[in-house]
Design a protein around this motif. Structure first.
Motif, PDB file in Angstrom:
ATOM      1  N   GLU A  31       0.828  -1.207   0.000  1.00  0.00           N
ATOM      2  CA  GLU A  31       0.000   0.000   0.000  1.00  0.00           C
ATOM      3  C   GLU A  31       0.863   1.257   0.000  1.00  0.00           C
ATOM      4  O   GLU A  31       0.601   2.214  -0.723  1.00  0.00           O
ATOM      5  CB  GLU A  31      -0.911  -0.023   1.226  1.00  0.00           C
ATOM      6  N   VAL A  32       1.891   1.248   0.807  1.00  0.00           N
ATOM      7  CA  VAL A  32       2.799   2.397   0.895  1.00  0.00           C
ATOM      8  C   VAL A  32       3.511   2.661  -0.440  1.00  0.00           C
ATOM      9  O   VAL A  32       3.715   3.802  -0.830  1.00  0.00           O
ATOM     10  CB  VAL A  32       3.794   2.120   2.046  1.00  0.00           C
ATOM     11  N   GLU A  33       3.851   1.606  -1.163  1.00  0.00           N
ATOM     12  CA  GLU A  33       4.570   1.752  -2.431  1.00  0.00           C
ATOM     13  C   GLU A  33       3.703   2.344  -3.542  1.00  0.00           C
ATOM     14  O   GLU A  33       4.241   2.894  -4.497  1.00  0.00           O
ATOM     15  CB  GLU A  33       5.113   0.396  -2.890  1.00  0.00           C
ATOM     16  N   THR A  34       2.403   2.259  -3.420  1.00  0.00           N
ATOM     17  CA  THR A  34       1.547   2.836  -4.460  1.00  0.00           C
ATOM     18  C   THR A  34       1.601   4.356  -4.450  1.00  0.00           C
ATOM     19  O   THR A  34       1.320   4.993  -5.458  1.00  0.00           O
ATOM     20  CB  THR A  34       0.074   2.394  -4.305  1.00  0.00           C
ATOM     21  N   PHE A  35       1.990   4.940  -3.325  1.00  0.00           N
ATOM     22  CA  PHE A  35       2.031   6.403  -3.237  1.00  0.00           C
ATOM     23  C   PHE A  35       3.297   7.000  -3.844  1.00  0.00           C
ATOM     24  O   PHE A  35       3.329   8.190  -4.154  1.00  0.00           O
ATOM     25  CB  PHE A  35       1.881   6.853  -1.785  1.00  0.00           C
ATOM     26  N   ILE A  36       4.343   6.200  -4.029  1.00  0.00           N
ATOM     27  CA  ILE A  36       5.610   6.722  -4.566  1.00  0.00           C
ATOM     28  C   ILE A  36       5.431   7.388  -5.922  1.00  0.00           C
ATOM     29  O   ILE A  36       5.772   8.555  -6.080  1.00  0.00           O
ATOM     30  CB  ILE A  36       6.693   5.616  -4.603  1.00  0.00           C
ATOM     31  N   PRO A  37       4.879   6.692  -6.928  1.00  0.00           N
ATOM     32  CA  PRO A  37       4.741   7.371  -8.224  1.00  0.00           C
ATOM     33  C   PRO A  37       3.721   8.508  -8.197  1.00  0.00           C
ATOM     34  O   PRO A  37       3.818   9.433  -8.987  1.00  0.00           O
ATOM     35  CB  PRO A  37       4.305   6.259  -9.180  1.00  0.00           C
ATOM     36  N   MET A  78       0.725  -4.925   6.660  1.00  0.00           N
ATOM     37  CA  MET A  78       1.299  -4.479   5.397  1.00  0.00           C
ATOM     38  C   MET A  78       1.099  -5.518   4.305  1.00  0.00           C
ATOM     39  O   MET A  78       1.455  -5.286   3.173  1.00  0.00           O
ATOM     40  CB  MET A  78       2.790  -4.166   5.552  1.00  0.00           C
ATOM     41  N   ASP A  79       0.495  -6.651   4.654  1.00  0.00           N
ATOM     42  CA  ASP A  79       0.254  -7.683   3.658  1.00  0.00           C
ATOM     43  C   ASP A  79      -0.919  -7.318   2.753  1.00  0.00           C
ATOM     44  O   ASP A  79      -1.231  -8.027   1.813  1.00  0.00           O
ATOM     45  CB  ASP A  79      -0.007  -9.025   4.331  1.00  0.00           C
ATOM     46  N   GLN A  80      -1.546  -6.190   3.010  1.00  0.00           N
ATOM     47  CA  GLN A  80      -2.697  -5.763   2.218  1.00  0.00           C
ATOM     48  C   GLN A  80      -2.279  -4.654   1.254  1.00  0.00           C
ATOM     49  O   GLN A  80      -1.672  -3.681   1.657  1.00  0.00           O
ATOM     50  CB  GLN A  80      -3.779  -5.252   3.172  1.00  0.00           C
TER      51      GLN A  80
END
Length: 88
Positions: A31-37, A78-80
């Motif tokens: 979920e956190v990685e989707t905010f990077i781009p 964080m598995d979601q």
């Protein structure tokens, strides 16, 4: 997402701008990685972000994100992925 995070400086320096973002296999992205781009684009002061559309493509019934740290895996949820959260 990983490539975008590693090349962030080059994207910003070149003045690269986008208004649409497509993330493939988004059910396997933390979920956190989707905010990077989403946050890569330099926002002009006083103006809203150019980003108008975010398309998440994937299958929430397949593999979830991989968490290698056991403490994070057990206690952090964080598995979601963001994709899975939207589906629920």
């Amino acid at each position: 997402c990983t490539h975008a995070a590693l090349k962030r400086h080059d994207f910003v320096a070149s003045g690269f701008e986008f208004d649409s973002l497509v993330m493939e296999e988004s059910a396997q992205i933390l979920e956190v990685e989707t905010f990077i781009p989403m946050l890569l684009q330099k926002q002009q002061s006083g103006k809203p972000s150019r980003l108008k559309r975010v398309v998440l493509v994937g299958d929430h019934n397949q593999l979830p994100p991989v968490i290698q740290n056991m403490a994070f895996q057990k206690y952090s949820r964080m598995d979601q992925s963001l994709f899975t959260r939207f589906v629920r």
